[in-house]
Design a protein around this motif. Structure first.
Motif, mmCIF file in Angstrom:
data_model
loop_
_atom_site.group_PDB
_atom_site.id
_atom_site.type_symbol
_atom_site.label_atom_id
_atom_site.label_comp_id
_atom_site.label_asym_id
_atom_site.label_seq_id
_atom_site.Cartn_x
_atom_site.Cartn_y
_atom_site.Cartn_z
ATOM 1 N N ILE A 173 -2.354 0.060 -17.571
ATOM 2 C CA ILE A 173 -1.951 -1.040 -18.186
ATOM 3 C C ILE A 173 -3.166 -1.916 -18.149
ATOM 4 N N GLY A 174 -3.185 -2.201 -16.750
ATOM 5 C CA GLY A 174 -4.376 -3.164 -16.167
ATOM 6 C C GLY A 174 -5.823 -2.682 -16.657
ATOM 7 N N ARG A 175 -6.028 -1.348 -16.532
ATOM 8 C CA ARG A 175 -7.331 -1.113 -16.978
ATOM 9 C C ARG A 175 -7.542 -1.349 -18.589
ATOM 10 N N ASP A 176 -6.612 -1.184 -19.337
ATOM 11 C CA ASP A 176 -6.561 -1.570 -20.524
ATOM 12 C C ASP A 176 -6.719 -3.067 -21.189
ATOM 13 N N GLU A 177 -6.005 -3.726 -20.380
ATOM 14 C CA GLU A 177 -6.113 -5.101 -20.601
ATOM 15 C C GLU A 177 -6.765 -6.145 -19.646
ATOM 16 N N GLY A 178 -7.623 -5.398 -18.857
ATOM 17 C CA GLY A 178 -8.597 -6.257 -18.063
ATOM 18 C C GLY A 178 -7.872 -7.067 -16.648
ATOM 19 N N TRP A 179 -6.842 -6.378 -15.893
ATOM 20 C CA TRP A 179 -6.485 -6.798 -14.563
ATOM 21 C C TRP A 179 -6.388 -5.544 -13.792
ATOM 22 N N LEU A 180 -5.830 -5.946 -12.500
ATOM 23 C CA LEU A 180 -5.801 -5.118 -11.443
ATOM 24 C C LEU A 180 -4.426 -5.023 -10.807
ATOM 25 N N ALA A 181 -3.721 -3.784 -10.902
ATOM 26 C CA ALA A 181 -2.492 -3.656 -9.856
ATOM 27 C C ALA A 181 -3.060 -3.002 -8.667
ATOM 28 N N GLU A 182 -2.635 -3.599 -7.609
ATOM 29 C CA GLU A 182 -2.903 -3.429 -6.236
ATOM 30 C C GLU A 182 -1.858 -3.221 -5.244
ATOM 31 N N HIS A 183 -2.350 -2.212 -4.077
ATOM 32 C CA HIS A 183 -1.503 -2.039 -3.179
ATOM 33 C C HIS A 183 -1.802 -3.245 -2.055
ATOM 34 N N MET A 184 -1.298 -4.322 -2.354
ATOM 35 C CA MET A 184 -1.818 -5.500 -1.418
ATOM 36 C C MET A 184 -0.582 -6.441 -1.190
ATOM 37 N N LEU A 185 -0.891 -7.017 0.033
ATOM 38 C CA LEU A 185 0.100 -8.209 0.324
ATOM 39 C C LEU A 185 -0.706 -9.467 0.038
ATOM 40 N N LEU A 186 0.090 -10.531 -0.034
ATOM 41 C CA LEU A 186 -0.462 -11.657 -0.637
ATOM 42 C C LEU A 186 0.201 -12.811 0.263
ATOM 43 N N ILE A 187 -0.848 -13.566 0.753
ATOM 44 C CA ILE A 187 -0.320 -14.865 1.676
ATOM 45 C C ILE A 187 -1.025 -16.102 1.438
ATOM 46 N N ARG A 188 -0.501 -17.251 1.747
ATOM 47 C CA ARG A 188 -1.196 -18.617 1.744
ATOM 48 C C ARG A 188 -1.402 -18.991 3.357
ATOM 49 N N VAL A 189 -2.651 -18.894 3.738
ATOM 50 C CA VAL A 189 -2.907 -19.438 4.806
ATOM 51 C C VAL A 189 -3.199 -21.289 4.901
ATOM 52 N N ILE A 190 -2.815 -21.794 5.645
ATOM 53 C CA ILE A 190 -2.700 -23.209 5.863
ATOM 54 C C ILE A 190 -3.747 -23.630 7.285
ATOM 55 N N ASP A 191 -4.739 -24.223 6.972
ATOM 56 C CA ASP A 191 -5.456 -24.578 8.248
ATOM 57 C C ASP A 191 -4.954 -25.854 8.844
ATOM 58 N N PRO A 192 -5.600 -26.194 10.014
ATOM 59 C CA PRO A 192 -5.124 -27.346 10.782
ATOM 60 C C PRO A 192 -5.142 -28.551 9.822
ATOM 61 N N ARG A 193 -5.895 -28.582 9.238
ATOM 62 C CA ARG A 193 -6.053 -29.794 8.208
ATOM 63 C C ARG A 193 -5.199 -30.136 6.983
ATOM 64 N N GLY A 194 -4.559 -28.791 6.826
ATOM 65 C CA GLY A 194 -3.579 -28.648 6.182
ATOM 66 C C GLY A 194 -4.180 -28.130 4.637
ATOM 67 N N LYS A 195 -5.378 -27.661 4.545
ATOM 68 C CA LYS A 195 -5.937 -27.151 3.412
ATOM 69 C C LYS A 195 -5.364 -25.514 3.318
ATOM 70 N N ALA A 196 -5.085 -25.286 1.925
ATOM 71 C CA ALA A 196 -4.589 -23.851 1.879
ATOM 72 C C ALA A 196 -5.388 -23.004 1.146
ATOM 73 N N TYR A 197 -5.359 -21.589 1.466
ATOM 74 C CA TYR A 197 -6.333 -20.691 1.047
ATOM 75 C C TYR A 197 -5.208 -19.401 0.666
#
Ligand code: GTP
Ligand code: SPV
Ligand code: MN
Length: 617
Positions: free
Chosen positions: A249-273
Motif C-alpha cells: 500500500i505504501g509503495r502505491d501511496e508514497g509512504w513506507l511500512a518499516e520494521h522499526m522502533l520509534l523513540i523520542r530522545v530528550i537531551d539535557p537541555r530538554g530538546k527532543a529528537y
C-alpha cells in the motif's frame, strides 16, 4: 487497565452477537463473514467488541480449557502463561508466501506462488477447518481509529489466544466497524489453526497443524494463514498486514511500512529528537525502544518497538507513527540490568508464551535474574533444574503487553499525525567488520547502507541460529513486493523530503565481538552514548572522520564517562578492514545480481564508489 478503557460501551446486546451497525460497508463485511463461515463450518460465530468483559470471559474460558495458566495474581495480576506446541514456536519463513499475479513482483527474496494455484491449495484446507470451534470476527485498526496514517482490517480466526493477543496489539472494537460501515477500506485477514474438532473430541492446549501456509495476496490486499497459532504467523495485523501488505500500500501511496522502533530522545537541555531504528528480529529493537540512558540528563520516551509507518509531510520532513498498540517482545535477556523498563511494563495484564513457570505461580526466563531459581517448570511443562543445562524458557519466548503500560511511554504515543524523524538507524547482529556507529553521507548513501544490512540469524524465525544472512532494512522476511523496487521506493521517498529536513541515516552494531568472543561494547543503557554522538552530529557539534564506508566518530568524541572500555576495544569497535569490506562489497554485488537488473542505478553507483574508496584506502 488500558486494554478496554478507550473502548466505547459494548453495542452488542448479547455476548459475541453481531452489532447492529448499518451501512453498505457493513453489509459487505457480513457477506464476507458468512462466506467464510460456510467454508470453514465453525460451531459458532463471535463478533469481537474489544470490551474488557469480553476479554476476561475469553481468558477465563481458555484457563478452564487448559489453554492458559493463570499466574499468581499476588506476583503477576491479570496475567497468563501459554505453552505452544513444540513445533509452533516462531515465524515459519519457508511457509510464508507472496501470491502476486506476477512472479517478478514478489522478487527473489520472497517465496512466490501463483494466486490461483495457492487458492486451489488453501480452499480445501480451510474447508471445515473450524469445525467444533468458534470463529471470531475481530475488527481492528492499525494506528488510532480514523487517523490520517491509520489503516483498518478484520481478522477472522478460530484461536481465542490470537483474539486476546490482537486485543493487546491493536485497537479493536465497534468504532472500527463504524468506519467499515461508512465505507472505509479494510484489509481481509483469515486465520485458522487447522485443527477441526470432531463431535465430542477433546481439544489440546495448543491446536495447530504440521502443514502451514502464511499467504499474502498483494493485488487484493488479503492474508490467509493456516496451521500456526504463534506470533507473526497468527496475529495477522502485525507482520502480515502492517509490514507485508502495508509495504505494498505504501509503495502505491508514497509512504513506507518499516520494521522499526520509534523513540523520542530528550537531551539535557530538554530538546527532543525522534529516532527510528530498523534491526532484524531479536536484534535489539524493544531494548532500544525502552532505553534508559546511563549518561546523566538524557531521557528516552518510548513510541513503538517493532513497526513504524513513515510518510513524507507537507513540511518536507518524514513523519512516523507506530501503528501497533502493544509489545510482543522477546523474553530471554530481558532483566533488571538490561531492560528494566520492560520488566516494569510486565507487572501485570500480560500474556506470556513459552516462558518458564515458578513454583510460586510467577514466570521466569533466562536473563530475568542473574541466578535461576532452583526449581522451575520449563516451557514444555516439564520439571527443570539449572543442572539440566538447557534453557527453561524457549529462546523465542515472548510477552504480550499493552504499550500504555510502559512507564516511559510518550504521552502522545498514539497521536494520529505521528512525530517528525531526525534520524534513522540501521543495524544488525555482526560479530565482525561493522563498526559501533557510522554515518551515511546523504540519503542515497543511507539507502545503500540499509540495502546492505546483514545479520546473524536469531531464534525469532526457524533456521540455523548464528548463520549470517543479508537482511536489507531488516525487512527481508517482511517486504511484500520486489525488494529491488523497495530500494527504489526508498530513493523516491527521499526525493519528497527537503534535503535539510530529511532524517540523517546511521548504521549501528551493538554486537561486535573481540577475538575472545566477548562483546566489545556494553550495549543496552550504554547505547545512549551512541545516540548522544548521533544527536551531536545532527546539531553539527562534532566533526567526524571520513572512512571508505562512511563517517566515523573520533573515539574522543564519545561520552564514555562512567564506563570502562579499554582503548584497544574502542579501536577494534571502529576498525575498518579494507580486505574484509571488499568481501562485503562482493557479497553486495552478488546479492544485487539476483534482482535481474532491477536494483536502482544509484545504488549500483554507490557500490562502485565504495569499491573505489576501499581500493585507495
Ligand atoms: P523482535 O521482537 O523479534 O523484532 O526483536 P527485537 O529487535 O525487538 O529485539 P530485542 O530488543 O527483544 O532483543 C533481542 C535480544 O537481543 C535480547 O536477548 C536482548 O537482551 C539482546 N540485546 C538487545 N540489545 C542489546 C545490546 O545492546 N547488546 C547486547 N549484547 N544484546 C542486546
Ligand atoms: C519478529 O520476529 O520480528 C517479531 C515477532 O517481532 S513476530 O511477531 O512473531 O514476527
Ligand atoms: Mn519484530
Amino acid at each position: 487497565i488500558p486494554f478496554s478503557s478507550a473502548q466505547p460501551a459494548p453495542t452488542t446486546p448479547a455476548f459475541g452477537a453481531r452489532p447492529e451497525i448499518a451501512g453498505a460497508g457493513m453489509t459487505a463485511l457480513v457477506e464476507w463473514v458468512e462466506e467464510l463461515a460456510a467454508l470453514t463450518e465453525p460451531a459458532a460465530v463471535h463478533w469481537v467488541d474489544g470490551s474488557r468483559a469480553e476479554n476476561e470471559a475469553l481468558l477465563r474460558a481458555m484457563v478452564d480449557e487448559g489453554k492458559l495458566i493463570k499466574l499468581n495474581p499476588e506476583w503477576r495480576p491479570g496475567s497468563y502463561l501459554a505453552r505452544s506446541h513444540p513445533s509452533d514456536v516462531a515465524r515459519t519463513e519457508a511457509r510464508t508466501f507472496i501470491a502476486s499475479e506476477n512472479e517478478q513482483d514478489a522478487g527473489p527474496t520472497n517465496n512466490w506462488i501463483a494466486p490461483t494455484e495457492i487458492r486451489g491449495i488453501l480452499n480445501p484446507l480451510f474447508q471445515g477447518s473450524m469445525r467444533g470451534r468458534t470463529m471470531y470476527v475481530v475488527p481492528f485498526s492499525m494506528g488510532p481509529v480514523g487517523g490520517p496514517l491509520s489503516h483498518i482490517g478484520v481478522q477472522v480466526t478460530d484461536s481465542p489466544y490470537a483474539v486476546t493477543s490482537i486485543g493487546i496489539m491493536t485497537r479493536v472494537g465497534a468504532d472500527v466497524l463504524r468506519e467499515i460501515a461508512g465505507g472505509a477500506h479494510w484489509v481481509k485477514t483469515v486465520h485458522s489453526v487447522g485443527a477441526p474438532l470432531a463431535p465430542g473430541q477433546q481439544d489440546v492446549a495448543w491446536p495447530c497443524n504440521d502443514e502451514k501456509y502464511i499467504v499474502h495476496f498483494p493485488d487484493t490486499l488479503e492474508v490467509w494463514s493456516y496451521g500456526s497459532g504463534y506470533g507473526g504467523n497468527a496475529i495477522l495485523a502485525k507482520k502480515c498486514f502492517a509490514l507485508r501488505i502495508a509495504s505494498v500500500i505504501g509503495r502505491d501511496e508514497g509512504w513506507l511500512a518499516e520494521h522499526m522502533l520509534l523513540i523520542r530522545v530528550i537531551d539535557p537541555r530538554g530538546k527532543a529528537y525522534h529516532v527510528a531504528a530498523a534491526f532484524p528480529s531479536a536484534c535489539g529493537k524493544t531494548n532500544l525502544a525502552m532505553l534508559r540512558p546511563t549518561i546523566p540528563g538524557w531521557r528516552v520516551e518510548t513510541l513503538g518497538d517493532d513497526i513504524a509507518w513513515l510518510r513524507p509531510g507537507e513540511d518536507g520532513r518524514l513523519w512516523a507513527i507506530n501503528p501497533e498498540a502493544g509489545f510482543f517482545g522477546v523474553a530471554p535477556g530481558t532483566g533488571e540490568s538490561t531492560n528494566v523498563t520492560a520488566v516494569e511494563t510486565l507487572w501485570g495484564n500480560t500474556i506470556f508464551t513459552n516462558v518458564a513457570l515458578r513454583p510460586d505461580g510467577d514466570v521466569w526466563w533466562e536473563g530475568l535474574t542473574d541466578e535461576p531459581p532452583a526449581h522451575l517448570t520449563d516451557w514444555e511443562g516439564n520439571p527443570w533444574t539449572p543442572a539440566m543445562g538447557r534453557p527453561a524458557a524457549h529462546p523465542n519466548s515472548r510477552f504480550t503487553v499493552s504499550a500504555a503500560q510502559c512507564p516511559q511511554i510518550a504521552d502522545d504515543w498514539d497521536a494520529p499525525q505521528g512525530v517528525p524523524l531526525d534520524a534513522i538507524l540501521f543495524g544488525g547482529r555482526r560479530a565482525t567488520n561493522v563498526p559501533l556507529v557510522v554515518e551515511a553521507t546523504d540519503w542515497t548513501h543511507g539507502v545503500f547502507m540499509g540495502s546492505n544490512i546483514s545479520s546473524e540469524r536469531t531464534a525469532a524465525a526457524e533456521g540455523t541460529v548464528g548463520e549470517l544472512r543479508r537482511d536489507p532494512f531488516a525487512m527481508l522476511p517482511f517486504c511484500g513486493y520486489n525488494m529491488a523496487d523497495y530500494f527504489g521506493h526508498w530513493l523516491k521517498v527521499g526525493q519528497k523530503l527537503r534535503f535539510d529536513r530529511a532524517p540523517r541515516v546511521f548504521q549501528v552494531n551493538w554486537f561486535r565481538k573481540g577475538a575472545d568472543g566477548r562483546f566489545l561494547w556494553p550495549g543496552f543503557g550504554d547505547n545512549s552514548r551512541v545516540v548522544d554522538w548521533i544527536i551531536r552530529r545532527i546539531e553539527g557539534q562534532v566533526p567526524a572522520v571520513d572512512s571508505p564506508i562512511g563517517r566515523l566518530p573520533r573515539t574522543e568524541d564519545l561520552n564514555l564517562e562512567g564506563i570502562d572500555v579499554p582503548q584497544a576495544d574502542l579501536d577494534e569497535l571502529f576498525a575498518i578492514d579494507p580486505v574484509s569490506w571488499t568481501r562485503e562489497a562482493d557479497l553486495t554485488e552478488e546479492f544485487y545480481s539476483t534482482f535481474d537488473g532491477r536494483v536502482p542505478a544509484a545504488l549500483q553507483a554507490e557500490l562502485a564508489a565504495l569499491r573505489y574508496r576501499l581500493k585507495v584506502a
